[in-house]
Design an enzyme around this catalytic site. Structure first.
Site, PDB file in Angstrom:
ATOM      1  N   SER A   8       0.846  -1.196   0.000  1.00 24.90           N
ATOM      2  CA  SER A   8       0.000   0.000   0.000  1.00 24.90           C
ATOM      3  C   SER A   8       0.883   1.248   0.000  1.00 24.90           C
ATOM      4  CB  SER A   8      -0.887   0.013   1.246  1.00 24.90           C
ATOM      5  OG  SER A   8      -1.438   1.305   1.412  1.00 24.90           O
ATOM      6  N   HIS A  33      -1.193  -1.420  -4.258  1.00 19.61           N
ATOM      7  CA  HIS A  33      -2.463  -1.122  -3.583  1.00 19.61           C
ATOM      8  C   HIS A  33      -2.637   0.390  -3.414  1.00 19.61           C
ATOM      9  CE1 HIS A  33      -5.822  -2.314  -0.916  1.00 19.61           C
ATOM     10  NE2 HIS A  33      -5.447  -1.324  -0.112  1.00 19.61           N
ATOM     11  N   ASP A  35      -4.984   3.301  -1.989  1.00 16.47           N
ATOM     12  CA  ASP A  35      -6.070   3.605  -1.059  1.00 16.47           C
ATOM     13  C   ASP A  35      -6.693   4.959  -1.381  1.00 16.47           C
ATOM     14  OD1 ASP A  35      -6.108   1.372   0.899  1.00 16.47           O
ATOM     15  OD2 ASP A  35      -4.024   1.981   1.221  1.00 16.47           O
ATOM     16  N   MET A  37      -9.351   7.621  -0.521  1.00 16.09           N
ATOM     17  CA  MET A  37     -10.213   8.038   0.602  1.00 16.09           C
ATOM     18  C   MET A  37     -10.824   9.393   0.280  1.00 16.09           C
ATOM     19  SD  MET A  37      -7.814   7.014   3.830  1.00 16.09           S
ATOM     20  CE  MET A  37      -6.815   5.527   3.830  1.00 16.09           C
ATOM     21  N   HIS A  66      -8.393   0.418  -3.931  1.00 18.03           N
ATOM     22  CA  HIS A  66      -9.268   0.203  -2.769  1.00 18.03           C
ATOM     23  C   HIS A  66     -10.032   1.499  -2.515  1.00 18.03           C
ATOM     24  CE1 HIS A  66      -9.441  -0.661   1.888  1.00 18.03           C
ATOM     25  NE2 HIS A  66     -10.632  -0.619   1.330  1.00 18.03           N
ATOM     26  N   MET A  68     -12.319   3.737  -0.621  1.00 20.50           N
ATOM     27  CA  MET A  68     -12.984   4.023   0.653  1.00 20.50           C
ATOM     28  C   MET A  68     -13.751   5.317   0.460  1.00 20.50           C
ATOM     29  SD  MET A  68      -9.833   2.866   3.060  1.00 20.50           S
ATOM     30  CE  MET A  68      -8.722   2.878   1.674  1.00 20.50           C
ATOM     31  N   MET A 138     -11.167  -6.237   6.024  1.00 18.89           N
ATOM     32  CA  MET A 138     -10.388  -5.186   6.698  1.00 18.89           C
ATOM     33  C   MET A 138     -10.035  -5.660   8.103  1.00 18.89           C
ATOM     34  SD  MET A 138      -9.822  -2.716   4.646  1.00 18.89           S
ATOM     35  CE  MET A 138      -8.978  -1.687   5.853  1.00 18.89           C
ATOM     36  N   ASP A 176      -6.333  -6.627   4.803  1.00 23.39           N
ATOM     37  CA  ASP A 176      -5.705  -5.297   4.759  1.00 23.39           C
ATOM     38  C   ASP A 176      -5.743  -4.647   6.137  1.00 23.39           C
ATOM     39  OD1 ASP A 176      -4.875  -2.719   4.128  1.00 23.39           O
ATOM     40  OD2 ASP A 176      -6.565  -2.262   2.801  1.00 23.39           O
TER      41      ASP A 176
HETATM   42  C1  DX5 Z   1      -6.251   1.515   5.620  1.00 24.08           C
HETATM   43  C2  DX5 Z   1      -5.800   1.100   4.272  1.00 24.08           C
HETATM   44  C3  DX5 Z   1      -4.617   0.201   4.226  1.00 24.08           C
HETATM   45  C4  DX5 Z   1      -3.362   0.752   4.863  1.00 24.08           C
HETATM   46  C5  DX5 Z   1      -2.675  -0.420   5.512  1.00 24.08           C
HETATM   47  O1  DX5 Z   1      -7.486   2.117   5.514  1.00 24.08           O
HETATM   48  O2  DX5 Z   1      -6.841   0.426   3.591  1.00 24.08           O
HETATM   49  O3  DX5 Z   1      -4.361  -0.258   2.906  1.00 24.08           O
HETATM   50  O4  DX5 Z   1      -2.484   1.354   3.968  1.00 24.08           O
HETATM   51  O5  DX5 Z   1      -1.601   0.061   6.235  1.00 24.08           O
HETATM   52  P1  DX5 Z   1      -0.775  -0.823   7.238  1.00 24.08           P
HETATM   53  O6  DX5 Z   1      -0.263  -2.019   6.486  1.00 24.08           O
HETATM   54  O7  DX5 Z   1       0.288   0.095   7.701  1.00 24.08           O
HETATM   55  O8  DX5 Z   1      -1.726  -1.244   8.339  1.00 24.08           O
HETATM   56 ZN    ZN Z   2      -6.371  -0.515   1.629  1.00 22.23          ZN
END
Ligand code: DX5
Ligand code: ZN
Length: 217
Positions: A8, A33, A35, A37, A66, A68, A138, A176
């Site tokens: 990620s 990956h 993310d 948001m 991903h 969110m 998650m 994740d």
């Molecule tokens: C959190 C994200 C993850 C995040 C994981 O909302 O979806 O992908 O980057 O980070 P680590 O591996 O540091 O927990």
């Molecule tokens: Zn993620």
């Protein structure tokens, strides 16, 4: 099949992203990956469509998006011709999942649904699971990197793996949040075949990214 690792970039250096990504560019069975948001589905805000399109031009790694976000349809529409490997959005948003997934079926190699820590895996019914290429469990509350792994993810992975076997389904089980060598092994043993990790990989020096990745397989 080898476990796919999805580093990620949330934990990478955003001001030197390409330099971080280039270190892992030639690793096999790796997805990148991303993310996304929106500051609404989760409190945090990251990046969106323009950056994903630019990244696509700079890396050959398969992109794992991903979402969110409260309105994933907007992103699925805007990214449909970009050549994304997998796009995952959240089961908790209000929409007709069967319809949304069918609408974008032909535009994506793989479509996934994600469940937050408080959502039961049993809420994903069999008809929905049949339509999915991936289920993302998650193991932290979405929104931030660097949190601790929540063990209730293990029961969900075990349940999904059982349903998958019993019904001869082929969706991938991705996990994740808080993944490191120890929690990753537990998830793999329960049936997870795709591991997202941010801080465990990018939290180390560049010369260690690849070895960190291999310890997760
Ligand atoms: C959190 C994200 C993850 C995040 C994981 O909302 O979806 O992908 O980057 O980070 P680590 O591996 O540091 O927990
Ligand atoms: Zn993620």
């Amino acid at each position: 099949m080898k476990t796919i690792i999805s580093p990620s970039i949330l934990a990478a250096d955003f001001t030197n992203l390409i330099s971080d990504i280039s270190v892992i560019e030639d690793v096999n069975d790796l997805w990148l990956h991303l993310d996304v948001m929106d500051g609404h589905f989760v409190p945090n805000l990251t990046f969106g469509i323009p950056i994903i399109k630019q990244l696509k031009k700079k890396t050959k790694l398969p992109l794992d998006v991903h979402l969110m976000v409260t309105n994933p349809e907007f992103h699925m529409e805007e990214l449909k011709d970009v050549g994304i490997e997998n796009i995952t959005y959240h089961f908790e948003i209000e929409t007709n999942h069967m319809e949304l997934i069918s609408k974008y079926r032909s535009h994506y190699n793989s479509i996934g649904l994600s469940i937050k820590p408080k959502t039961k895996a049993q809420d994903l019914d069999l008809e929905l699971l049949k339509k999915l290429d991936l289920v993302l469990v998650m193991s932290v509350e979405p929104g931030f990197g660097g949190q601790s792994f929540m063990p209730n993810a293990l029961d969900k992975i075990e349940y999904l793996n059982k349903v998958r076997k019993e019904n001869n389904l082929s969706f991938k089980i991705q996990v994740d949040g808080g993944i490191n060598e120890e929690t990753g092994t537990k998830c793999r043993n329960k049936g997870a075949d795709n591991m997202v990790a941010g801080s465990y990989i990018f939290g180390k020096g560049k010369d260690q990214y690849k070895t960190q990745i291999e310890t997760l397989r």
